[in-house]
Design a protein around this motif. Structure first.
Motif, PDB file in Angstrom:
ATOM      1  N   GLN A  25       0.675   7.807   2.471  1.00  0.00           N
ATOM      2  CA  GLN A  25       1.022   9.222   2.397  1.00  0.00           C
ATOM      3  C   GLN A  25       1.826   9.596   3.629  1.00  0.00           C
ATOM      4  N   GLU A  67       5.109   9.950  -0.775  1.00  0.00           N
ATOM      5  CA  GLU A  67       4.606   8.580  -0.761  1.00  0.00           C
ATOM      6  C   GLU A  67       5.686   7.595  -0.378  1.00  0.00           C
ATOM      7  N   GLN A  68       5.288   6.544   0.278  1.00  0.00           N
ATOM      8  CA  GLN A  68       6.191   5.427   0.503  1.00  0.00           C
ATOM      9  C   GLN A  68       5.394   4.144   0.359  1.00  0.00           C
ATOM     10  N   GLU A  69       6.042   3.103  -0.148  1.00  0.00           N
ATOM     11  CA  GLU A  69       5.382   1.814  -0.291  1.00  0.00           C
ATOM     12  C   GLU A  69       5.660   0.994   0.943  1.00  0.00           C
ATOM     13  N   ARG A  70       4.624   0.381   1.490  1.00  0.00           N
ATOM     14  CA  ARG A  70       4.848  -0.438   2.667  1.00  0.00           C
ATOM     15  C   ARG A  70       4.028  -1.717   2.555  1.00  0.00           C
ATOM     16  N   GLU A 127       0.855  -1.179   0.000  1.00  0.00           N
ATOM     17  CA  GLU A 127       0.000   0.000   0.000  1.00  0.00           C
ATOM     18  C   GLU A 127       0.890   1.227   0.000  1.00  0.00           C
ATOM     19  N   ARG A 128       0.527   2.210  -0.804  1.00  0.00           N
ATOM     20  CA  ARG A 128       1.286   3.459  -0.813  1.00  0.00           C
ATOM     21  C   ARG A 128       0.723   4.354   0.279  1.00  0.00           C
ATOM     22  N   GLY A 142      10.095   6.658  -4.736  1.00  0.00           N
ATOM     23  CA  GLY A 142       8.892   7.313  -5.250  1.00  0.00           C
ATOM     24  C   GLY A 142       8.941   8.800  -4.953  1.00  0.00           C
ATOM     25  N   ASP A 156      -2.646  -1.392  -2.964  1.00  0.00           N
ATOM     26  CA  ASP A 156      -2.296  -0.717  -4.210  1.00  0.00           C
ATOM     27  C   ASP A 156      -1.572  -1.662  -5.157  1.00  0.00           C
ATOM     28  N   GLU A 157      -0.938  -2.671  -4.597  1.00  0.00           N
ATOM     29  CA  GLU A 157      -0.202  -3.626  -5.419  1.00  0.00           C
ATOM     30  C   GLU A 157      -0.314  -5.011  -4.798  1.00  0.00           C
TER      31      GLU A 157
END
Length: 193
Positions: A56, A96-99, A53-54, A92, A126-127
């Motif tokens: 915020q 944003e950061q992907e976690r 999930e990205r 990114g 998100d992915e």
């Protein structure tokens, strides 16, 4: 004297009837089921699903949404915003950061990449990353999800996958043995009966 007493005691306790009991029909005994063949057959169809999930991230920092829910649920006062700093990552955009948000299991429904899983596994992701038992990894997209029944279908771009054979639910009886097989936390073929 002593032998006669033991023999008399044995007769009074029913030892003399032992030959008659031995000739009676034995009760039907059933062994526990052996799931090894079923695991061998179904195991290649079980996949691991990881979600990202990205999140915020503001420059002032933000508390993780799950942590905020934890505080709310148990009535713990939420710390002031100055103490909620989240680590910044350069990946990114700066906002944003992907976690990673979750892991789950699924199984291949069709040879062309349709996979069934739980709706709560894919909710808000998100992915999606699907890992097959042979270690190949694919990005997946959600085709549909039903929160009420907690079922979702995702699709990966792959062919010739080992698909499960769907059983006939009308033939299931209360009291039958059930086996649950999955791939949680990267474990292969975790089985529960």
């Amino acid at each position: 004297g002593l032998q006669a007493g033991v023999l008399a005691l044995g007769l009074s306790l029913g030892w003399a009837q032992a030959p008659a009991l031995a000739q009676a029909p034995a009760p039907v005994a059933r062994g526990l089921p052996d799931f090894t063949e079923l695991v061998d057959a179904v195991g290649p169809s079980v996949v691991n699903i990881r979600t990202l999930e990205r999140a915020q991230v503001s420059t002032a920092g933000a508390m993780d949404e799950q942590m905020l829910e934890f505080f709310r649920r148990f009535g713990i006062p939420i710390p002031p915003s100055g103490q909620q700093r989240a680590p910044r990552q350069e990946r990114g955009s700066p906002q944003e950061q992907e976690r990673p948000t979750g892991v789950g299991s699924g199984f291949v429904l069709s040879q062309d990449g349709f996979i069934m899983t739980n709706a709560h596994v894919v909710d808000g992701a998100d992915e999606l990353l699907v890992t097959l038992p042979d270690k190949r990894e694919f990005k997946a997209r959600v085709i549909g999800a039903d929160k009420r029944t907690d079922v979702a279908v995702v699709k990966i771009d792959a062919l010739d996958l080992p698909a499960v054979r769907i059983g006939d639910a009308s033939r299931i009886r209360v009291g039958e043995w059930v086996m649950a097989i999955g791939s949680p936390f990267g474990l292969e073929n975790s089985v529960t009966a």
